[in-house]
Design a protein around this motif. Sequence first.
Motif, PDB file in Angstrom:
ATOM      1  N   SER A   1      -6.828   6.491   6.397  1.00 19.46           N
ATOM      2  CA  SER A   1      -7.298   4.800   6.130  1.00 19.46           C
ATOM      3  C   SER A   1      -7.862   4.074   6.038  1.00 19.46           C
ATOM      4  CB  SER A   1      -6.167   4.140   6.884  1.00 19.46           C
ATOM      5  OG  SER A   1      -6.285   2.708   6.942  1.00 19.46           O
TER       6      SER A   1
ATOM      7  N   TYR B   1       1.783  -2.019   8.810  1.00 17.91           N
ATOM      8  CA  TYR B   1       0.905  -0.785   8.803  1.00 17.91           C
ATOM      9  C   TYR B   1       0.800   0.830   8.884  1.00 17.91           C
ATOM     10  CZ  TYR B   1      -1.669  -4.627   5.960  1.00 17.91           C
ATOM     11  OH  TYR B   1      -1.767  -5.393   5.178  1.00 17.91           O
TER      12      TYR B   1
ATOM     13  N   TYR C   1       5.932  -6.295   7.307  1.00 15.96           N
ATOM     14  CA  TYR C   1       4.594  -5.625   6.874  1.00 15.96           C
ATOM     15  C   TYR C   1       4.784  -4.603   7.578  1.00 15.96           C
ATOM     16  CZ  TYR C   1       1.674  -3.127   3.381  1.00 15.96           C
ATOM     17  OH  TYR C   1       0.931  -2.453   2.375  1.00 15.96           O
TER      18      TYR C   1
ATOM     19  N   ASP D   1       1.962   2.119   3.709  1.00 19.02           N
ATOM     20  CA  ASP D   1       3.072   1.317   4.574  1.00 19.02           C
ATOM     21  C   ASP D   1       4.219   0.752   3.856  1.00 19.02           C
ATOM     22  OD1 ASP D   1       0.769   1.311   6.029  1.00 19.02           O
ATOM     23  OD2 ASP D   1      -0.325  -0.388   4.646  1.00 19.02           O
TER      24      ASP D   1
ATOM     25  N   PHE E   1       1.957  -2.257  13.275  1.00 17.56           N
ATOM     26  CA  PHE E   1       0.614  -1.219  13.011  1.00 17.56           C
ATOM     27  C   PHE E   1       1.328  -0.405  13.705  1.00 17.56           C
ATOM     28  CE2 PHE E   1      -2.013  -5.203  12.915  1.00 17.56           C
ATOM     29  CZ  PHE E   1      -2.417  -4.842  12.037  1.00 17.56           C
TER      30      PHE E   1
ATOM     31  N   ARG F   1      -1.102   3.146  10.452  1.00 19.56           N
ATOM     32  CA  ARG F   1      -2.096   4.503  11.093  1.00 19.56           C
ATOM     33  C   ARG F   1      -2.410   5.447  10.976  1.00 19.56           C
ATOM     34  NH1 ARG F   1      -6.012   0.906  14.754  1.00 19.56           N
ATOM     35  NH2 ARG F   1      -4.421  -0.679  14.947  1.00 19.56           N
TER      36      ARG F   1
ATOM     37  N   GLY G   1      -4.386  -9.464   6.919  1.00 17.69           N
ATOM     38  CA  GLY G   1      -3.051  -8.862   6.882  1.00 17.69           C
ATOM     39  C   GLY G   1      -3.062  -9.132   5.741  1.00 17.69           C
TER      40      GLY G   1
ATOM     41  N   ALA H   1       2.751  -8.769  10.509  1.00 17.26           N
ATOM     42  CA  ALA H   1       1.775  -7.681  10.338  1.00 17.26           C
ATOM     43  C   ALA H   1       2.572  -5.939  11.499  1.00 17.26           C
ATOM     44  CB  ALA H   1       1.205  -7.912   9.501  1.00 17.26           C
TER      45      ALA H   1
ATOM     46  N   ASN I   1      -1.416  -7.117   2.721  1.00 17.77           N
ATOM     47  CA  ASN I   1      -0.052  -7.478   2.473  1.00 17.77           C
ATOM     48  C   ASN I   1       0.803  -7.332   3.160  1.00 17.77           C
ATOM     49  OD1 ASN I   1      -1.735  -5.067   2.562  1.00 17.77           O
ATOM     50  ND2 ASN I   1      -1.411  -4.552   0.621  1.00 17.77           N
TER      51      ASN I   1
ATOM     52  N   ASN J   1       0.990  -1.293   0.220  1.00 23.96           N
ATOM     53  CA  ASN J   1      -0.179   0.457  -0.082  1.00 23.96           C
ATOM     54  C   ASN J   1       0.620   1.457  -0.027  1.00 23.96           C
ATOM     55  OD1 ASN J   1      -2.138  -1.374  -0.064  1.00 23.96           O
ATOM     56  ND2 ASN J   1      -2.217  -1.247   2.253  1.00 23.96           N
TER      57      ASN J   1
END
Length: 202
Positions: free
Chosen positions: A145, A139, A137, A26, A55, A141, A89, A53, A91, A23
């Motif tokens: 989003s 993410y 990964y 990210d 966050f 926040r 998740g 993953a 990605n 993304n």
Amino acid sequence: IGSHDAMNMGLALAAGDIIGFLNTDDIYAEGCFRDVARYFVEHPQSQAVRGTALFFETDTRGQHLITGELRHYREEDQLWGELLFGAPGFNSWFFRRSVFRDDLPFDTAFYIAADRDFLIRAVIGGLKPDSIPQPLYFYRRHDRSATIDRSGRQSLEILGEHIRIATKFLANPAVPRNHARRLAAWKAFETYQLFRLELRNQ
């Protein structure tokens, strides 16, 4: 054009044997590609691998603050729990190119949840993902989003898409009965959540 249109186009242009999706807001973990490539070399029968993953949010000084962690599990019931009731998740997954049999694997009728729809379809079709413990990964926040903002501003749209996805699979007689039971339970749960949210917003 939506994000899943772009993913379909990117997949059509991709030349590699291993496919992942990043993304725009990210970050891949350091060493991610090395770890994934090594896993696929060491496990030639594996069709997909997932990593942890994380966050994060960015504070006023530009520092990244870890706010959560998503781990994956191998057992079938736990996998289905992630796909239907949790956060898959997407990605943090990497796939062999052979997984993408369709010309346009992401159904753009679903603006937000087409990746979840794809994963459900792939697992019903026999995909059995492996998991590795290290983070792959990150993410980000933030308030804009589509899926992990704290306000949940698109919750109604997300729940509506989940119900439509479940309805689509349940209308397909080729879906095995054990998976259909899971999907029916998911549809009922998401319908209840949508009803509660609409009552709260009145």
